[in-house]
Design a protein around this motif. Structure first.
Motif: not given
Length: 414
Positions: A32, A52, A56, A59-65, A67-68
């Protein structure tokens, strides 16, 4: 030199991506922090695919942002490539000679152009075509962000939120004086000597090799000695020079860059890329009379500031203590002497009457002092952290002065 684990891993990933170095072990690292640093250094597109899965997982809580952000980068880069092709169509249909500068001119030299994060579409036209080119963009649905003034080197045009085109009539980073005139002379045929390339389904024109190399050095020196540069600038230079054998580089660049006072700067950038990005070793750079520590100091300076000072907003305040206004050189003046010199040149530049009657210089100091006080009162300028800012400015000035930017004494002696 002390690089933290995040910085080491980021550099190792770039070695792997750009120069086929060993794939780094990332399973137990704070990826991260690496992702955050890659964003600040504008190298996120090259770094994210490597981290990546670990990002994922850990840090699943941060992965989305993240990745976007990566997806938006890819979309922007694809749109930017399309815009370059659109630019070629528009300029060709209207008989306006041009060349791209920076952007895909740099991406062209990467092992895969998709590795480079893109920004605006920057292109250069001849001064006599500047107004015509702007009018053509307006007719194509662009909006001019603001009217240019005499002396402005570019205008910005927008067609949508994600498409910013910067129309240049001259290049940034060129110093005043004889060396500046020599640089302008060497770049006077840059448009006529540009070459047409094709990337995917887009065609556009980029500078010849010498002009592109010179532009990168000017651009990097200009931003490095002011607000700062990110790793993207170093990567651009690293992949470019790696294309040339020692003999080819020296025959094309050495004599000219020595005359312009940029050869030492080219050497230190190359040595830094060799040591910290895994770029191939070049004999012409290895021959430099630099202590190895200068490459450590430079990489730390780049990492601490981020691309255009993203990580350190104080860098804008430090400029007046570092760089000689106009000349774009960095010498060994102490900070107080440098500040007085910068203030004097600012007064002469902004008060033409005082420039013609220099005995009135103290009046200019008063005027500029009153202006600065007004900015402090209104909160438009910071006055906190001055001690730390001066300490950092002194350190940066010491580093940059060793590059001897635009000093051609060595060439004159040869």
């Amino acid at each position: 030199m002390i690089l933290n684990e995040t910085q080491k891993l980021l550099l190792d990933i770039l070695k792997y991506r750009l120069f086929a170095g060993d794939k780094p072990e990332i399973e137990n690292c704070s990826v991260k922090a690496v992702a955050d640093e890659a964003m600040a250094q504008t190298v996120f597109t090259a770094v994210f695919p490597v981290i990546e899965k670990t990002l994922q997982k850990n840090y699943p809580e941060d992965y989305g942002s993240f990745s976007e952000f990566y997806l938006s980068n890819m979309i922007l880069n694809s749109g930017n490539l399309h815009d370059h092709g659109e630019l070629h169509r528009i300029m060709s249909e209207n008989n306006i000679p041009y060349t791209i500068i920076k952007g895909f001119s740099s991406a062209y030299y990467y092992p895969d152009h998709a590795l480079r994060d893109m920004g605006d579409v920057d292109f250069l036209v001849k001064n006599e075509d500047f107004k015509k080119a702007g009018d053509v963009l307006i007719s194509e649905g662009f909006k001019r962000e603001h009217e240019s003034k005499d002396g402005d080197i570019h205008e910005a045009y927008t067609r949508n939120t994600f498409s910013i085109w910067e129309l240049h009539r001259c290049l940034n980073g060129i110093p005043e004086g004889e060396i500046g005139e020599s640089i302008r002379s060497r770049l006077s045929k840059i448009i006529d000597q540009s070459k047409l390339i094709k990337l995917e389904n887009s065609e556009f024109r980029i500078p010849d090799e010498f002009s592109h190399g010179l532009i990168m050095l000017l651009h990097t020196a200009s931003h490095l000695t002011s607000e700062g540069v990110g790793l993207r600038h170093l990567c651009d230079w690293a992949v470019f020079v790696s294309r040339y054998s020692d003999s080819d580089f020296n025959s094309m660049f050495k004599s000219e860059l020595e005359k312009l006072g940029l050869y030492k700067f080219a050497q230190v950038l190359t040595l830094t890329a060799e040591r910290h990005l895994g770029a191939p070793k070049k004999g012409w750079a290895q021959a430099a009379q630099f202590d190895e520590s200068i490459t450590d100091e430079l990489i730390l300076d780049i990492l601490s500031g981020g691309n255009f000072g993203k990580k350190d907003t104080n860098r804008y305040r430090e400029i007046k203590y570092i760089q000689n206004r106009g000349e774009r050189t960095v010498d060994n003046k102490n900070l107080f002497t440098q500040l007085v010199s910068t203030l004097n040149k600012k007064v002469y530049s902004q008060h033409k009457f005082i420039d013609r009657h220099r005995f009135l210089l103290p009046a200019g100091w008063v005027a500029e002092g009153a202006k600065y006080t007004g900015l402090l009162i209104t909160g438009k300028r910071k006055n906190k952290g001055t001690a730390d800012m001066l300490k950092e400015a002194s350190k940066r000035k010491e580093i940059y002065s060793s590059f001897e930017l635009f000093n051609n004494n060595d060439a004159a002696q040869n």
